[in-house]
Design a protein around this motif. Structure first.
Motif, PDB file in Angstrom:
ATOM      1  N   ALA A 476       0.887  -1.282   0.006  1.00  0.00           N
ATOM      2  CA  ALA A 476       0.100   0.021  -0.083  1.00  0.00           C
ATOM      3  C   ALA A 476       0.947   1.365  -0.047  1.00  0.00           C
ATOM      4  N   HIS A 477       0.563   2.357  -0.809  1.00  0.00           N
ATOM      5  CA  HIS A 477       1.189   3.611  -0.862  1.00  0.00           C
ATOM      6  C   HIS A 477      -0.028   4.762  -0.593  1.00  0.00           C
ATOM      7  N   VAL A 523      -2.971   3.641  -2.816  1.00  0.00           N
ATOM      8  CA  VAL A 523      -2.797   2.821  -4.009  1.00  0.00           C
ATOM      9  C   VAL A 523      -2.314   1.401  -3.596  1.00  0.00           C
ATOM     10  N   ILE A 524      -3.174   0.643  -3.836  1.00  0.00           N
ATOM     11  CA  ILE A 524      -2.765  -1.019  -3.117  1.00  0.00           C
ATOM     12  C   ILE A 524      -2.388  -1.906  -4.328  1.00  0.00           C
ATOM     13  N   ARG A 525      -1.336  -2.589  -4.278  1.00  0.00           N
ATOM     14  CA  ARG A 525      -1.101  -3.538  -5.226  1.00  0.00           C
ATOM     15  C   ARG A 525      -1.105  -4.847  -4.458  1.00  0.00           C
ATOM     16  N   HIS A 587      -2.184  -7.112  -9.212  1.00  0.00           N
ATOM     17  CA  HIS A 587      -3.395  -6.252  -9.521  1.00  0.00           C
ATOM     18  C   HIS A 587      -3.145  -5.015  -8.576  1.00  0.00           C
ATOM     19  N   THR A 588      -3.956  -3.881  -9.133  1.00  0.00           N
ATOM     20  CA  THR A 588      -3.810  -2.519  -8.631  1.00  0.00           C
ATOM     21  C   THR A 588      -5.186  -2.174  -8.257  1.00  0.00           C
ATOM     22  N   VAL A 589      -5.596  -1.388  -7.151  1.00  0.00           N
ATOM     23  CA  VAL A 589      -6.874  -0.835  -6.883  1.00  0.00           C
ATOM     24  C   VAL A 589      -6.533   0.629  -6.046  1.00  0.00           C
TER      25      VAL A 589
END
Length: 836
Positions: A476-477, A523-525, A587-589
């Motif tokens: 997470a960022h 922003v979570i990968r 995946h990114t969300v």
């Protein structure tokens, strides 16, 4: 090349032609005379049916002969048993027989190489002709073939006596071949998908396991009219709401998809196709792989790999049909729907074929890539395992790895057989790249027969930037604060992230400088291994904890604003992306705090020193989208006292916001100074006012309140008054982010909205629309209407801003009715009456 009589005798002696009994005197210069047998067969009932067994009677020809009647068909037979596994036979009548007006074949004079038996003759006479058993009635010829010989193994093999038509035996098989084409057949590539089309193309030069395809048209034909309409409605709603109701919409779509079945006639033909191609499947002697073949998979732009179902180790008709239905259902499961929606595809039409293929039980299987590290990379990279490669492709198995450079150096720790197999794989991949003209991604399987090509597609993801991780990932960022790592792949959320970081980032940082509270964002990968692991899920929940209990998920431009409780985020991510516990794809969300709050608030400067604040207890989104009516606080001069009733107009229930008017005015003025005319969005929650977002305006600042009516947009308009009472529809379509000030999506294809648009445009004169609230989705009517009258409404919501920019007059005034309306700068009059 036809055989001469002497060659016929010689080849008969050599055992390469069968003629029994044989009489040398029956040999002609280039044929052999055969005789009429004693049995005739005559059909009884008309019409004859090619799909069924037809009844017949048999007649024995007496020694004194039997008279054939004109216009009637008699099936007869040769006395001789004739055939060859080396030459192609044809036959014709003896010329003396033909001169009597007797045909001995109507249209079937060519035999198959490999057929041996008594030949059935089709006797048809122009005259009444008496025939006798044993007469020389015809002549057989043999022709030397060119090319590889495949021996006849059909239903008439070894016939004795006349055989009536067995066309019904092949009836379903013939139609099944057309409906379910094999690798060597001609077909519409747009109906079988790139996966099957590329296998078919490759099967001419490479070892490809036998297969046939259930085209996408079969899937479409399986839908009932009700299912088709229901799916179109569900996908239309999904598009119009841009995924805001994704979970509800997909639940409906899945329910419809689960009810789709292979129709009865298609089941029958599938059984015929399986019986022909894989006759031992029913007994379990042959295992099959039933694989999805999406029409949009395996293209040069995208692989869409893994979003549809494949079932291995299938045997028997019932199991194959069940597997086909499983593949069909997967097209309407959440991961596949989400993948298409993220790509901007909201079509409900099923674009999925299914491949039924012999399953190779390999000693080694794997994948091979050319150009994996970019166009400059000439190596063939290989990953492989013992046994089936399904676990390797799914990311479950730990593969062995090698490449063409390593293999060229020798067997290393590999045994000779393994080395030989991998060298064949390198050759396969290079030949495929050469024939296709681009780098390839190959799935292969090796058994005792050699290396089989299972799948080939264009390489769509070179390894220059990795989109996979064998390690668990939940990274997470902070959305508005952190710089993302250089290797961070945003994927479908790139545009969403850019919009938030470029627009909201500076505004949120500015809010902090002014002591204004804001919600958090990340922003979570992640991959499946991280998301499904207890540590990864716990870390994700810990990251999101604090602040609010809910958050908003954005998966891309076309799948946004899905509101879920924070505790349910890992489960929602898994459902939407379809990641499994062993998934390695990244995946990114984008995740943001959703502050539902007690009040949704909008603020804007009015004139030089004024402030207008609107609020509702239905939430900011409802106020912004026009699905709620707002109350209004007006401050004429923010520098004067807020307790002065002549300076501040504030409804009684707005008193809770009075202590925050200074904060609202101060930050609204600061944002105005930086960006020009803006509308600010806030949420009031448990004693804290949170800044959320802002919109830059194109119109003026004037907002006026007159006699209980609110001037939404100034100007004068006249037209027939049209009342719209589609509140449930308009509310739903306005909740998704389909329409905004700076970015709008066409939602006019939605059936309900299209109906409203047709009604509005049916007026000869542009109407004045009367509607409960300024629903955001009504922006699609702007060019078709003279003005708007709302029962309740916000002067600062999205539609209000768009109306002012477009110069469309609008006003809020409850209880307006009549045949015609006139709007004039915040007032409305009708030919009927205006309610109090």
């Amino acid at each position: 090349m036809i055989l001469t009589g002497t060659e016929i005798e010689r080849e008969r002696t050599n055992g390469r032609i069968t003629i029994e009994p044989f009489t040398p005197e029956q040999v002609n210069p280039n044929s052999y005379n055969f005789r009429l047998g004693k049995t005739l067969r005559v059909y009884q009932d008309m019409p004859l049916d090619a799909r069924s067994t037809n009844d017949f009677e048999e007649i024995e020809i007496p020694d004194d002969g039997y008279v054939l009647e004109p216009g009637r068909l008699y099936l007869a037979h040769t006395i001789e048993t004739l055939g060859s596994e080396h030459y192609a036979p044809t036959f014709a009548a003896r010329s003396s027989v033909a001169r009597l007006g007797l045909f001995i074949n109507l249209s079937a004079s060519l035999g198959d190489i490999g057929y041996t038996g008594q030949w059935t003759l089709q006797l048809y006479s122009m005259n009444r002709v008496r025939v006798y058993p044993g007469i020389n009635i015809g002549q057989m010829m043999w022709w030397r073939p060119q090319g590889e010989i495949v021996l006849y193994d059909g239903k008439y093999q070894g016939s004795v006596g006349p055989r009536s038509s067995d066309i019904h035996v092949d009836f379903d098989k013939q139609f099944a071949r057309q409906r379910f084409p094999g690798l060597g057949a001609s077909f519409d590539a747009g109906d079988v998908g790139p996966k099957f089309a590329q296998l078919a193309e490759s099967s001419h030069a490479f070892r490809v396991p036998a297969a046939f395809c259930v085209p996408a048209g079969e899937f479409a034909d399986a839908l009932t009219a009700e299912q088709d309409a229901a799916l179109a409605d569900a996908f239309g709603d999904l598009k119009a709401t841009v995924g805001a109701f994704f979970t509800d919409s997909v639940s409906k779509i899945q329910k419809i998809g689960a009810e789709i079945r292979v129709p009865e006639q298609a089941r029958k033909l599938l059984a015929a196709r399986l019986a022909e191609m894989f006759p031992d499947s029913e007994a379990g002697a042959v295992e099959l792989a039933v694989r999805s073949s999406g029409l949009d998979e395996d293209t040069e732009d995208s692989s869409l790999a893994g979003i549809h179902q494949s079932i291995l180790g299938v045997s028997g008709v019932d199991a194959v049909i069940d597997a086909v239905e499983q593949c069909w259902r997967s097209y309407y499961e959440a991961p596949a729907v989400a993948a298409r929606v993220r790509a901007g595809d909201f079509s409900s039409a099923p674009r999925l074929a299914v491949i039924v293929q012999r399953l190779v039980r390999p000693t080694l299987a794997g994948v091979a890539f050319t150009g994996l590290d970019g166009s400059h990379d000439d190596r063939v990279s290989i990953e492989y395992v013992e046994g089936l490669a399904d676990e390797l492709v799914a990311g479950v198995a730990v593969p062995r790895r090698t490449d063409s450079t390593d293999l060229a150096d020798g067997p290393a720790a590999r045994d000779e057989a393994e080395q030989g197999t991998l060298v064949q794989v390198v050759d396969l991949a290079r030949r495929l790249r050469e024939t296709r003209g681009h780098d390839v991604d190959v799935e292969w399987a090796a058994d005792s027969e050699g290396v089989h090509l299972v799948q080939v597609r264009p390489l769509t993801a070179a390894r220059e930037v990795s989109h996979h991780s064998a390690e668990p990932v939940t990274e997470a960022h902070r959305l508005y604060v952190d710089e993302l790592p250089a290797d961070f792949n945003l994927g479908a959320v790139a545009a969403v992230y850019s919009g938030y970081s470029a627009k909201r980032g500076p505004a949120h940082r500015m809010a902090h400088e002014h002591g204004v509270s804001t919600g958090a964002g990340w922003v979570i990968r992640f991959n499946g291994r991280g998301l499904h692991g207890s540590e990864g899920a716990a870390a994700l929940r810990d990251t999101l904890s604090g602040g609010t209990d809910e958050c908003v998920l954005d998966f891309g431009d076309t799948l946004r604003q899905i509101v879920v409780p924070k505790e349910e985020v890992p489960a929602q991510l898994a459902v939407t992306t379809g990641v499994t516990a062993d998934g390695t794809d990244l995946h990114t969300v984008v995740v943001r705090d959703f502050i539902r709050g007690e009040l949704g608030v909008i603020s804007r400067r009015a004139g030089e020193n004024g402030l207008v604040v609107e609020y509702t207890d239905e939430g900011l989104m409802a106020l912004n989208r026009g699905t709620a009516g707002g109350e209004t606080i007006v401050v004429k001069d923010v520098s004067a006292g807020h307790d002065d009733a002549s300076n501040v107009t504030c409804p009684a229930d707005g008193a809770v916001l009075r202590p925050y008017l200074d904060e609202l005015a101060r930050f609204t003025a600061a944002m105005h100074a930086k960006y020009g005319p803006v509308t600010l969005e806030w949420v009031f929650d448990r004693g804290t006012l949170y800044f959320v977002d802002y919109s830059v305006l194109g119109g003026g600042d004037a907002v006026s309140v007159l006699h209980g009516e609110v001037c939404i947009s100034p100007g004068t308009a006249r037209g027939p008054l049209l009342r719209l009472d589609d509140d449930a529809l308009l509310r739903r379509l306005s909740i998704g982010p389909a329409v905004s000030i700076d970015k709008s999506q066409d939602v006019t294809e939605h059936e309900g909205l299209a109906r409203i648009l047709d009604l509005v445009t049916s007026y000869e004169e542009k109407p004045v629309i009367s509607v409960a609230r300024p629903y955001a989705v009504l922006s699609v009517l702007i060019e078709h209407v003279a003005g708007f009258v709302f029962d309740q409404g916000s002067a600062l919501g999205h539609l209000a801003i768009l109306l002012r920019e477009a110069g469309i007059p609008a006003v809020t005034a409850a209880g307006v009715s009549g045949a015609e309306a006139v709007i004039s700068d915040g007032t409305v009059a009708t030919t009927g009456r205006k309610g109090e």
